[in-house]
Design a protein around this motif. Structure first.
Motif, mmCIF file in Angstrom:
data_model
loop_
_atom_site.group_PDB
_atom_site.id
_atom_site.type_symbol
_atom_site.label_atom_id
_atom_site.label_comp_id
_atom_site.label_asym_id
_atom_site.label_seq_id
_atom_site.Cartn_x
_atom_site.Cartn_y
_atom_site.Cartn_z
ATOM 1 N N TRP A 20 0.816 -1.218 0.000
ATOM 2 C CA TRP A 20 0.000 0.000 0.000
ATOM 3 C C TRP A 20 0.852 1.271 0.000
ATOM 4 O O TRP A 20 0.465 2.294 -0.568
ATOM 5 C CB TRP A 20 -0.936 -0.016 1.219
ATOM 6 C CG TRP A 20 -0.205 0.070 2.538
ATOM 7 C CD1 TRP A 20 0.344 -0.960 3.228
ATOM 8 C CD2 TRP A 20 0.055 1.254 3.285
ATOM 9 N NE1 TRP A 20 0.944 -0.513 4.381
ATOM 10 C CE2 TRP A 20 0.770 0.855 4.455
ATOM 11 C CE3 TRP A 20 -0.248 2.611 3.125
ATOM 12 C CZ2 TRP A 20 1.190 1.765 5.416
ATOM 13 C CZ3 TRP A 20 0.173 3.515 4.085
ATOM 14 C CH2 TRP A 20 0.886 3.093 5.221
ATOM 15 N N GLU A 46 -4.421 -7.219 -3.707
ATOM 16 C CA GLU A 46 -4.884 -5.835 -3.776
ATOM 17 C C GLU A 46 -4.662 -5.213 -5.156
ATOM 18 O O GLU A 46 -5.553 -4.582 -5.725
ATOM 19 C CB GLU A 46 -4.192 -4.981 -2.706
ATOM 20 C CG GLU A 46 -4.688 -5.234 -1.294
ATOM 21 C CD GLU A 46 -3.873 -6.324 -0.600
ATOM 22 O OE1 GLU A 46 -3.159 -7.073 -1.307
ATOM 23 O OE2 GLU A 46 -3.964 -6.429 0.628
ATOM 24 N N PHE A 58 -5.869 -1.363 4.035
ATOM 25 C CA PHE A 58 -7.092 -2.090 4.380
ATOM 26 C C PHE A 58 -6.962 -2.715 5.762
ATOM 27 O O PHE A 58 -5.860 -2.931 6.287
ATOM 28 C CB PHE A 58 -7.346 -3.229 3.385
ATOM 29 C CG PHE A 58 -7.686 -2.786 2.002
ATOM 30 C CD1 PHE A 58 -8.942 -2.286 1.708
ATOM 31 C CD2 PHE A 58 -6.754 -2.894 0.974
ATOM 32 C CE1 PHE A 58 -9.263 -1.891 0.423
ATOM 33 C CE2 PHE A 58 -7.067 -2.505 -0.313
ATOM 34 C CZ PHE A 58 -8.323 -2.000 -0.602
ATOM 35 N N THR A 71 -11.335 0.073 4.118
ATOM 36 C CA THR A 71 -10.176 0.967 4.103
ATOM 37 C C THR A 71 -10.038 1.641 5.467
ATOM 38 O O THR A 71 -11.023 1.919 6.151
ATOM 39 C CB THR A 71 -10.301 2.039 3.009
ATOM 40 O OG1 THR A 71 -11.567 2.695 3.136
ATOM 41 C CG2 THR A 71 -10.197 1.424 1.635
ATOM 42 N N MET A 82 -13.237 -7.585 -3.738
ATOM 43 C CA MET A 82 -12.168 -8.543 -3.478
ATOM 44 C C MET A 82 -12.662 -9.977 -3.619
ATOM 45 O O MET A 82 -11.977 -10.830 -4.195
ATOM 46 C CB MET A 82 -11.587 -8.321 -2.076
ATOM 47 C CG MET A 82 -10.471 -9.289 -1.702
ATOM 48 S SD MET A 82 -9.025 -9.207 -2.801
ATOM 49 C CE MET A 82 -8.266 -7.677 -2.243
ATOM 50 N N SER A 109 -5.636 -9.579 3.111
ATOM 51 C CA SER A 109 -6.000 -10.377 1.935
ATOM 52 C C SER A 109 -5.264 -11.719 1.915
ATOM 53 O O SER A 109 -5.811 -12.729 1.492
ATOM 54 C CB SER A 109 -5.705 -9.625 0.633
ATOM 55 O OG SER A 109 -4.315 -9.359 0.513
#
Length: 316
Positions: A20, A46, A58, A71, A82, A109
């Motif tokens: 991220w 992602e 996230f 988020t 997702m 994830s």
């Protein structure tokens, strides 16, 4: 093995800047040591699901069994996006012939276990599983999986790598050329390896192979593979390994001198007491296998389950 083992992996562990914050989590053991023997198939949920780099981070929120992907700052719910992607991606991975997957720990994830899930009051509990990791493990229940953090433990690392090499041998042998003969040969070579994980499974699998002609080959192969991966997922303890070492000793009853037998038993005891790692008694056994040309033990995978360059048995 001339052909490298195909392993799925969280892309950031290869040094790819997909996190991220545009960072990565390069793991040099995975890329440089294990990487010499495997071919990685990188996956970043992602990025592949349509979220850019950089992006808002996230976290999982709500029920640990059915969390939402939210988020951190804007509180936007991206769960459905997702989930749609994970369903599609796991079906695509069926074509990759993967023998394992290495997930990024703590990821909402990709975390395999103990991922933080935030409750109504904003307090986290480490009870979650990443959305992609969950779907992957459900879709491929027999394929070995681990995450980078757990692989720092020598015992877990050795177990995971042993399983991916065994699954590769299974696919290259029985699965590629199915026959009762190939199944018997595989079981013969892996009998002691299985025994080092589970005496119960070794017995069940032996009976299954012996009764093989009474059921269709496809059913036999499916049942055997399930028991094989179930057995190897169980930890090979010092006690179990010592039992196999004593079993190996029995094959030399007519050949070892009194001094050689005494030496072996002393080394077995040193291993059992924790003074030496497993590689020490295994090296001595391999010496006697060559010296006395023991044909059955020459083919036992237990004595060489993975490349010595990985140095896995020097720490267990």
């Amino acid at each position: 093995m001339l052909e490298k083992i195909r392993i799925g992996i969280s892309s950031c562990l290869l040094g790819n800047k997909v996190r991220w914050n545009t960072g990565h989590k390069l793991d040099r053991y995975l890329t440089e040591t294990l990487g010499s023997f495997v071919e990685y198939v990188p996956v970043c949920p992602e990025v592949e699901a349509g979220f850019g780099v950089p992006r808002e981070s996230f976290r999982l929120v709500g029920d640990p069994d059915h969390p939402r992907l939210i988020t951190f700052k804007s509180k936007t719910d991206h769960t459905e996006q997702m989930i749609r992607w994970t369903g599609k991606r796991v079906r695509e991975l069926e074509k990759e012939n993967l023998c394992g997957f290495i997930f990024k720990s703590d990821s909402p994830s990709s975390g395999m276990t103990r991922v933080k899930v935030y409750g109504e009051k904003g307090m986290p509990e480490k009870k979650g599983v990443g959305l992609f990791a969950r779907d992957y493990m459900i879709h491929f229940p027999l394929i070995p999986v681990e995450e980078d953090g757990r692989l720092h433990d020598p015992g877990i690392r050795e177990n995971f790598i042993e399983r991916i090499f065994t699954l590769k041998r299974w696919r290259d042998g029985v699965a590629k050329s199915p026959s009762s003969g190939s199944l018997v040969d595989f079981h013969t070579r892996h009998k002691l390896l299985i025994l080092s994980h589970s005496q119960k499974h070794a017995g069940l699998m032996g009976k299954l192979v012996a009764a093989g002609k009474k059921m269709p080959l496809k059913e036999l192969s499916t049942r055997y593979e399930g028991l094989l991966m179930e057995a190897l997922a169980l930890k090979a303890t010092v006690k179990k390994n010592n039992n196999v070492l004593l079993h190996l000793l029995g094959y030399f009853k007519q050949q070892l001198s009194a001094d050689e037998k005494k030496e072996l038993l002393e080394v077995f005891d040193q291993y059992q007491q924790g003074y030496v790692p497993l590689i020490v008694p295994i090296t001595l056994i391999n010496h006697y296998v060559r010296k006395y040309d023991q044909p059955y033990l020459k083919i036992q995978t237990y004595l060489n389950p993975h490349p010595v360059e990985l140095k896995l048995r020097t720490h267990v």
